[in-house]
Design a protein around this motif. Structure first.
Motif, PDB file in Angstrom:
ATOM      1  N   ASN A 235      48.998  29.069  34.046  1.00  0.00           N
ATOM      2  CA  ASN A 235      49.263  30.441  33.595  1.00  0.00           C
ATOM      3  C   ASN A 235      49.775  30.511  32.160  1.00  0.00           C
ATOM      4  OD1 ASN A 235      48.516  31.469  36.114  1.00  0.00           O
ATOM      5  ND2 ASN A 235      50.561  31.156  36.914  1.00  0.00           N
TER       6      ASN A 235
ATOM      7  N   SER B 293      46.709  37.460  28.596  1.00  0.00           N
ATOM      8  CA  SER B 293      45.668  38.399  28.189  1.00  0.00           C
ATOM      9  C   SER B 293      45.687  38.641  26.687  1.00  0.00           C
ATOM     10  CB  SER B 293      45.816  39.715  28.938  1.00  0.00           C
ATOM     11  OG  SER B 293      47.063  40.315  28.620  1.00  0.00           O
TER      12      SER B 293
ATOM     13  N   ILE C 188      43.170  36.462  24.825  1.00  0.00           N
ATOM     14  CA  ILE C 188      41.741  36.622  25.107  1.00  0.00           C
ATOM     15  C   ILE C 188      41.231  37.869  24.405  1.00  0.00           C
ATOM     16  CG2 ILE C 188      40.018  36.914  26.920  1.00  0.00           C
ATOM     17  CD1 ILE C 188      42.032  35.588  28.831  1.00  0.00           C
ATOM     18  N   LYS C 189      40.126  37.748  23.692  1.00  0.00           N
ATOM     19  CA  LYS C 189      39.526  38.893  23.011  1.00  0.00           C
ATOM     20  C   LYS C 189      38.900  39.822  24.043  1.00  0.00           C
ATOM     21  CE  LYS C 189      38.394  36.448  18.765  1.00  0.00           C
ATOM     22  NZ  LYS C 189      37.309  36.034  17.872  1.00  0.00           N
ATOM     23  N   ASN C 190      38.884  41.115  23.732  1.00  0.00           N
ATOM     24  CA  ASN C 190      38.272  42.097  24.633  1.00  0.00           C
ATOM     25  C   ASN C 190      36.792  41.785  24.835  1.00  0.00           C
ATOM     26  OD1 ASN C 190      40.628  43.506  24.969  1.00  0.00           O
ATOM     27  ND2 ASN C 190      40.199  44.953  23.337  1.00  0.00           N
TER      28      ASN C 190
ATOM     29  N   GLN D  59      35.455  39.281  26.481  1.00  0.00           N
ATOM     30  CA  GLN D  59      35.086  37.870  26.517  1.00  0.00           C
ATOM     31  C   GLN D  59      35.097  37.272  27.919  1.00  0.00           C
ATOM     32  OE1 GLN D  59      33.936  36.064  23.795  1.00  0.00           O
ATOM     33  NE2 GLN D  59      33.870  38.159  23.070  1.00  0.00           N
ATOM     34  N   VAL D  60      35.662  37.956  28.887  1.00  0.00           N
ATOM     35  CA  VAL D  60      35.703  37.446  30.259  1.00  0.00           C
ATOM     36  C   VAL D  60      34.706  38.245  31.083  1.00  0.00           C
ATOM     37  CG1 VAL D  60      37.136  37.078  32.297  1.00  0.00           C
ATOM     38  CG2 VAL D  60      38.113  36.785  30.029  1.00  0.00           C
ATOM     39  N   SER D  61      33.810  37.543  31.755  1.00  0.00           N
ATOM     40  CA  SER D  61      32.815  38.228  32.576  1.00  0.00           C
ATOM     41  C   SER D  61      33.080  37.946  34.051  1.00  0.00           C
ATOM     42  CB  SER D  61      31.409  37.747  32.201  1.00  0.00           C
ATOM     43  OG  SER D  61      31.253  36.394  32.563  1.00  0.00           O
ATOM     44  N   SER D  62      32.336  38.579  34.896  1.00  0.00           N
ATOM     45  CA  SER D  62      32.496  38.406  36.338  1.00  0.00           C
ATOM     46  C   SER D  62      32.275  36.954  36.760  1.00  0.00           C
ATOM     47  CB  SER D  62      31.519  39.320  37.070  1.00  0.00           C
ATOM     48  OG  SER D  62      31.634  39.149  38.456  1.00  0.00           O
TER      49      SER D  62
ATOM     50  N   ASP E 225      33.210  34.411  35.255  1.00  0.00           N
ATOM     51  CA  ASP E 225      34.369  33.605  34.889  1.00  0.00           C
ATOM     52  C   ASP E 225      35.518  33.749  35.881  1.00  0.00           C
ATOM     53  OD1 ASP E 225      33.089  32.842  32.521  1.00  0.00           O
ATOM     54  OD2 ASP E 225      33.786  34.644  31.495  1.00  0.00           O
ATOM     55  N   ILE E 226      35.431  34.678  36.811  1.00  0.00           N
ATOM     56  CA  ILE E 226      36.530  34.965  37.735  1.00  0.00           C
ATOM     57  C   ILE E 226      36.127  34.561  39.147  1.00  0.00           C
ATOM     58  CG2 ILE E 226      38.009  36.774  38.665  1.00  0.00           C
ATOM     59  CD1 ILE E 226      37.470  38.338  36.092  1.00  0.00           C
ATOM     60  N   ARG E 227      36.978  33.769  39.781  1.00  0.00           N
ATOM     61  CA  ARG E 227      36.706  33.323  41.143  1.00  0.00           C
ATOM     62  C   ARG E 227      36.858  34.488  42.111  1.00  0.00           C
ATOM     63  NH1 ARG E 227      40.422  28.641  43.302  1.00  0.00           N
ATOM     64  NH2 ARG E 227      41.271  29.347  41.346  1.00  0.00           N
TER      65      ARG E 227
END
Length: 100
Positions: free
Chosen positions: A34, A38, A41-43, A45-48, A50-52
């Protein structure tokens, strides 16, 4: 059997591989759980992918994008009809039918 000569490109490619592996290894060993927030992280830049699945709860999301937010309520009563407009001018006569 002839050994190919060592070139500048070969040396730089080998050095690049070790530098890349070293950075990844450093991040894996030194970063604590952890430690990425947030704000790091740039706005966008995280997609679906990338998330479990199952790791994000509704309370983790902004109120405006939570499930059920922005869904329409029940339909209200029908309003009064508007007034009838004035009659328009007569159009031109159409073509005559076949002679018969």
């Amino acid at each position: 059997m002839r050994i190919p000569p060592v070139t500048y490109a070969n040396v730089m490619a080998t050095a690049a591989v070790f530098i890349a592996l070293g950075g990844t290894s450093y991040a894996a060993v030194k970063l604590t759980k952890n430690s990425v927030r947030s704000s790091h992280i740039k706005n966008g830049q995280v997609s679906s992918a990338d998330i479990r699945n199952g790791t994000v709860r509704a309370t983790d999301l902004h109120k405006s994008i939570r499930p059920g937010a922005g869904t329409p309520g029940s339909t209200g009563a029908t309003g009064l009809g508007g007034t009838t407009g004035a009659a328009g001018a007569a159009g031109p006569a159409g073509p005559s039918g076949p002679a018969g």
